[in-house]
Design a protein around this motif. Sequence first.
Motif, PDB file in Angstrom:
ATOM      1  N   GLU A  76       4.828   0.326   0.740  1.00 27.08           N
ATOM      2  CA  GLU A  76       3.661   1.198   0.867  1.00 27.08           C
ATOM      3  C   GLU A  76       3.380   1.834  -0.491  1.00 27.08           C
ATOM      4  O   GLU A  76       4.316   2.215  -1.199  1.00 27.08           O
ATOM      5  CB  GLU A  76       3.916   2.337   1.872  1.00 27.08           C
ATOM      6  N   SER A  77       2.116   1.953  -0.833  1.00 21.97           N
ATOM      7  CA  SER A  77       1.764   2.680  -2.044  1.00 21.97           C
ATOM      8  C   SER A  77       1.841   4.182  -1.760  1.00 21.97           C
ATOM      9  O   SER A  77       1.715   4.603  -0.602  1.00 21.97           O
ATOM     10  CB  SER A  77       0.345   2.299  -2.492  1.00 21.97           C
ATOM     11  N   LEU A 106      -7.802   0.723   4.707  1.00 24.63           N
ATOM     12  CA  LEU A 106      -6.690   0.935   3.778  1.00 24.63           C
ATOM     13  C   LEU A 106      -5.545   1.674   4.443  1.00 24.63           C
ATOM     14  O   LEU A 106      -5.747   2.437   5.391  1.00 24.63           O
ATOM     15  CB  LEU A 106      -7.165   1.745   2.567  1.00 24.63           C
ATOM     16  N   LEU A 161     -10.133   7.544   0.613  1.00 20.59           N
ATOM     17  CA  LEU A 161      -9.348   6.360   0.240  1.00 20.59           C
ATOM     18  C   LEU A 161     -10.247   5.243  -0.283  1.00 20.59           C
ATOM     19  O   LEU A 161      -9.873   4.512  -1.206  1.00 20.59           O
ATOM     20  CB  LEU A 161      -8.509   5.870   1.428  1.00 20.59           C
ATOM     21  N   TYR A 164     -10.994   6.148  -3.741  1.00 20.95           N
ATOM     22  CA  TYR A 164      -9.801   5.977  -4.568  1.00 20.95           C
ATOM     23  C   TYR A 164      -9.616   4.500  -4.920  1.00 20.95           C
ATOM     24  O   TYR A 164      -9.317   4.149  -6.066  1.00 20.95           O
ATOM     25  CB  TYR A 164      -8.556   6.517  -3.846  1.00 20.95           C
ATOM     26  N   ALA A 165      -9.821   3.652  -3.928  1.00 23.17           N
ATOM     27  CA  ALA A 165      -9.673   2.206  -4.172  1.00 23.17           C
ATOM     28  C   ALA A 165     -10.696   1.713  -5.196  1.00 23.17           C
ATOM     29  O   ALA A 165     -10.430   0.773  -5.947  1.00 23.17           O
ATOM     30  CB  ALA A 165      -9.821   1.449  -2.864  1.00 23.17           C
TER      31      ALA A 165
ATOM     32  N   PRO B  90       0.777  -3.556  -1.413  1.00 22.56           N
ATOM     33  CA  PRO B  90      -0.333  -2.972  -0.658  1.00 22.56           C
ATOM     34  C   PRO B  90      -1.668  -3.152  -1.399  1.00 22.56           C
ATOM     35  O   PRO B  90      -1.695  -3.266  -2.631  1.00 22.56           O
ATOM     36  CB  PRO B  90       0.011  -1.485  -0.571  1.00 22.56           C
ATOM     37  N   THR B  91      -2.736  -3.135  -0.627  1.00 25.85           N
ATOM     38  CA  THR B  91      -4.079  -3.360  -1.185  1.00 25.85           C
ATOM     39  C   THR B  91      -4.409  -2.382  -2.309  1.00 25.85           C
ATOM     40  O   THR B  91      -4.987  -2.763  -3.320  1.00 25.85           O
ATOM     41  CB  THR B  91      -5.126  -3.190  -0.060  1.00 25.85           C
ATOM     42  N   LEU B  92      -4.029  -1.121  -2.116  1.00 25.37           N
ATOM     43  CA  LEU B  92      -4.388  -0.116  -3.135  1.00 25.37           C
ATOM     44  C   LEU B  92      -3.773  -0.436  -4.490  1.00 25.37           C
ATOM     45  O   LEU B  92      -4.348  -0.114  -5.522  1.00 25.37           O
ATOM     46  CB  LEU B  92      -3.941   1.271  -2.691  1.00 25.37           C
ATOM     47  N   ILE B  93      -2.597  -1.047  -4.471  1.00 24.47           N
ATOM     48  CA  ILE B  93      -1.946  -1.396  -5.742  1.00 24.47           C
ATOM     49  C   ILE B  93      -2.804  -2.415  -6.485  1.00 24.47           C
ATOM     50  O   ILE B  93      -3.039  -2.293  -7.687  1.00 24.47           O
ATOM     51  CB  ILE B  93      -0.532  -1.957  -5.494  1.00 24.47           C
ATOM     52  N   HIS B  95      -5.883  -2.792  -6.273  1.00 22.70           N
ATOM     53  CA  HIS B  95      -7.119  -2.132  -6.730  1.00 22.70           C
ATOM     54  C   HIS B  95      -6.890  -1.316  -8.000  1.00 22.70           C
ATOM     55  O   HIS B  95      -7.745  -1.243  -8.862  1.00 22.70           O
ATOM     56  CB  HIS B  95      -7.662  -1.192  -5.658  1.00 22.70           C
ATOM     57  N   ARG B  96      -5.715  -0.669  -8.096  1.00 22.30           N
ATOM     58  CA  ARG B  96      -5.548   0.336  -9.151  1.00 22.30           C
ATOM     59  C   ARG B  96      -4.552  -0.011 -10.249  1.00 22.30           C
ATOM     60  O   ARG B  96      -4.528   0.653 -11.281  1.00 22.30           O
ATOM     61  CB  ARG B  96      -5.146   1.682  -8.521  1.00 22.30           C
TER      62      ARG B  96
END
Lengths: 169, 124
Positions: A76-77, A106, A161, A164-165, B90-93, B95-96
């Motif tokens: 998990e981020s 997300l 979120l 943020y993305a 994870p998807t956010l990773i 993305h960022r």
Amino acid sequence: MNTSVEQLLSQKTEMTHDIVNVDQPVIKVVIVQLGQEHFAFAGHFVQEILAPLTVTPLPNTPASLEGIINLRSHIESVIQLHTLLHLDPSTINTHSQILIAQTEQLRTGIRVDRVCDVVDIIESSLMTPPSSLPEHLAPYVSALFTRDERDIALLALDTLLADYAKGLG
Amino acid sequence: MHTHELSLVLCPISEHLIAIEASHIARLSAQTTADTLGYSLDGSFKQATQGVSPNTTQYALYFHHLPLPLLLSQKTQFYSCTSDQLYVLPTLISHRCQLPGLIAAIYVKEQKRWAWVINPQKLA
């Protein structure tokens, strides 16, 4: 004056009735502290409040992306919303915690400085955010409510979120 | 799900560990000169082409199908592991995180640390 058990029970029943008789729709919220401010997330977005875990940082990421955690063999981020909300960065201490948030698109861990409470709020007590909200908060505050004489902003976690993305914060 | 064997090359870069599938790699050369140009993931982790100082030991990791090597300041090491050590990010990773070609994470049990798996074809 002596009070009989029956009288006490009667009083307690009345008190319980006072609580239970509220059959208005309620929304569960998680009240958190970010920086010095209190905010709330709708409970349906919050899947878990985690015990302290080690966060592993990644290279070449913004300061708001703390890193990853291994949660039961899933990565998990962990992010901080402080920058997006124009707050001072989180100082990780014994009170800070990670919430696992899941929106339609997300899923991520969110660092909060403190989890204050998980409560049911009567939907009709939610107030429309005033137009005087600061510009940086306006897109993310879906409602306001009062708790312990404090105005608390209910944050639109899905919008937060998504932004943020996109690279904000 | 079947467990598969993976052959990787681990590249220490700053305080991080980068992992690359060994099948992508043609050779590792320590014979870099000031004229050697290559991709750099050091420091800012931004893709760059730059000369290498002759006063410092530098390695150049050459890939199949890529014209330039990845420049490294430390030696690489081969690492064999199994696919159960491989994790989807994870998807956010995605993305960022600006690490070029980042595709996954792998847990290096022996070192008790994470390595970031990159696809070198995305360096170019």
